[in-house]
Scaffold this active site. Structure first.
Site, PDB file in Angstrom:
ATOM      1  N   TYR A 101      -7.128   4.209   0.775  1.00 19.40           N
ATOM      2  CA  TYR A 101      -6.046   3.364   0.469  1.00 19.40           C
ATOM      3  C   TYR A 101      -5.259   3.063   1.887  1.00 19.40           C
ATOM      4  O   TYR A 101      -5.113   4.072   2.590  1.00 19.40           O
ATOM      5  CB  TYR A 101      -4.950   3.887  -0.309  1.00 19.40           C
ATOM      6  CG  TYR A 101      -3.787   3.142  -0.547  1.00 19.40           C
ATOM      7  CD1 TYR A 101      -3.496   2.263  -1.544  1.00 19.40           C
ATOM      8  CD2 TYR A 101      -2.590   3.471   0.357  1.00 19.40           C
ATOM      9  CE1 TYR A 101      -2.190   1.537  -1.851  1.00 19.40           C
ATOM     10  CE2 TYR A 101      -1.379   2.626   0.205  1.00 19.40           C
ATOM     11  CZ  TYR A 101      -1.154   1.672  -0.673  1.00 19.40           C
ATOM     12  OH  TYR A 101      -0.058   1.087  -0.866  1.00 19.40           O
ATOM     13  N   GLU A 189      -1.348  -4.294   1.083  1.00 16.48           N
ATOM     14  CA  GLU A 189      -1.766  -3.228   0.575  1.00 16.48           C
ATOM     15  C   GLU A 189      -3.493  -3.565   0.186  1.00 16.48           C
ATOM     16  O   GLU A 189      -3.840  -4.647  -0.163  1.00 16.48           O
ATOM     17  CB  GLU A 189      -1.401  -2.876  -0.909  1.00 16.48           C
ATOM     18  CG  GLU A 189      -1.914  -1.860  -1.628  1.00 16.48           C
ATOM     19  CD  GLU A 189      -1.139  -1.359  -2.788  1.00 16.48           C
ATOM     20  OE1 GLU A 189       0.018  -0.865  -2.771  1.00 16.48           O
ATOM     21  OE2 GLU A 189      -1.714  -1.841  -3.758  1.00 16.48           O
TER      22      GLU A 189
END
Length: 373
Positions: A101, A189
């Site tokens: 991530y 993101e």
């Protein structure tokens, strides 16, 4: 303003952030053709502006064009969190060995951009923060001084344990930062940021939120605005010049001023209630605005009572009172109203309401306790 995954990936490509190839379609036959173009193994992904697509069945792996058609038909007939799926992204499947991530957002308390990274990608970052907070790494970045590649490299080294991977990740973060700054984002993101079996890092998903206050500088991005992002009531409120956001509670709120509206919702929660909306009628005291506010709120069948909280400055309490009475008459409002009026022309406002059989509180806490009851 939120972007669909496929829109975010187009921006990623513009900023040299590696992505897997994909084709956006809106019908099963087009999905079949897209699968033929991209290869037999593809991923069919619902394009909606809410999370939880995978858990809802909105992401499926297809091993053949016919499978792609079948899954596309299934997904296009779905609703995810009450949002109907109108588009799907047919993406090349990747041979994944690890999922990471990486993201950039704003920390308003620090007044800085924050880089977030984790070796445990593929799950919601909020879920990870609760269950495995030690796997989340954060690095504040001063937006005025910009990004330092060496600092980013040192920060990411515990996450990416091979130099080849680290070099790719650093370049991706540098490019993400440029994307963030140049387009006035509040969030970018990549989850998952995937490592393939050939040691390439690619963005398998995108999540981008643009600060609405910066959209005037980016008409090309503004043109991507998706109606799905706003409920019909929110779109109607924009037409009426009201600031409105739907929520899931049972107490409708009509307030003047964004700060007071936020505080009102907090106090409702404090006393055990749940707000059904944020609604700021603004500095204007036009009775028509009050009528429009009632119209929108009473359209929500979950609303069991309405709290009108007015602290009159530019807003005149007597005009608000007239608007309340007109709304009650025109819309035949049957649910309880709790009113708090204080400020400019409050005596006249209270007199108007009293003659109509309504009482206005002066104290906010008392009004909120009453509406919760």
């Amino acid at each position: 303003m939120k972007l669909y995954e496929f829109q975010g990936k187009l921006l990623f490509e513009k900023y040299s952030i590696p992505v897997n190839k994909g084709i956006v379609v809106d019908n099963p036959d087009a999905a079949l053709e897209a699968s033929k173009q991209l290869g037999n193994n593809v991923v069919i992904k619902a394009q909606v502006l809410v999370g939880g697509r995978g858990k809802a069945g909105g992401i499926k792996i297809a091993r053949s064009p016919e499978n792609a058609r079948k899954y596309a038909q299934e997904i296009l007939s779905m609703k995810i969190k009450s949002i109907p799926v109108k588009k799907i992204l047919v993406s090349q499947a990747a041979d994944i060995s690890n999922e990471y991530y990486i993201g950039l957002t704003i920390d308003r308390s620090l007044k800085k951009i924050v880089l977030i990274a984790s070796p445990a990608g593929g799950v919601d970052i909020e879920e990870l923060a609760v269950e495995n907070p030690e796997k989340i790494y954060t690095l504040p970045i001063n937006p005025l001084s910009g990004i330092d590649g060496k600092k980013v490299s040192a920060f990411l080294s515990p996450v990416f344990n091979k130099q080849n991977l680290l070099d790719q990740a650093v370049q991706t973060v540098v490019n993400m930062f440029k994307l963030f700054i140049e387009n006035d984002l509040s969030l970018v993101e990549i989850n998952p940021y995937a490592r393939t079996i050939s040691d390439k890092l690619i963005a398998l998903d995108s999540k981008i939120i643009i600060d609405d206050n910066g959209l005037f500088k980016h008409p090309d991005i503004g043109a991507l605005k998706n109606p799905e992002e706003y409920s019909p009531d929110e779109l109607k409120a924009r037409e009426y010049g009201l600031s409105f956001v739907n929520m899931e509670g049972t107490i409708g709120c009509i307030v003047n001023g964004a700060g007071l509206a936020m505080a009102t919702m907090d106090i409702i929660k404090l006393f055990g209630g749940s707000p059904a909306n944020f609604l700021d009628v603004g500095g204007s005291s036009s009775p028509e605005k009050v009528i429009h506010a009632f119209e929108i709120i009473t359209n929500n069948k979950n609303v069991k009572a309405i709290l009108i909280n007015i602290f009159g400055g530019l807003t005149r309490c007597d005009d608000i009172a007239i608007g309340i009475l007109k709304a009650r008459e025109v819309l035949s409002v049957k649910i309880p109203l709790v009113i708090r009026l204080i400020g400019t022309n409050e005596e006249e406002g209270r007199r108007i309401l009293k003659e109509a059989g309504l009482t206005a509180f002066e104290d906010l806490a008392s009004a909120v306790k009453e509406v919760v009851k």
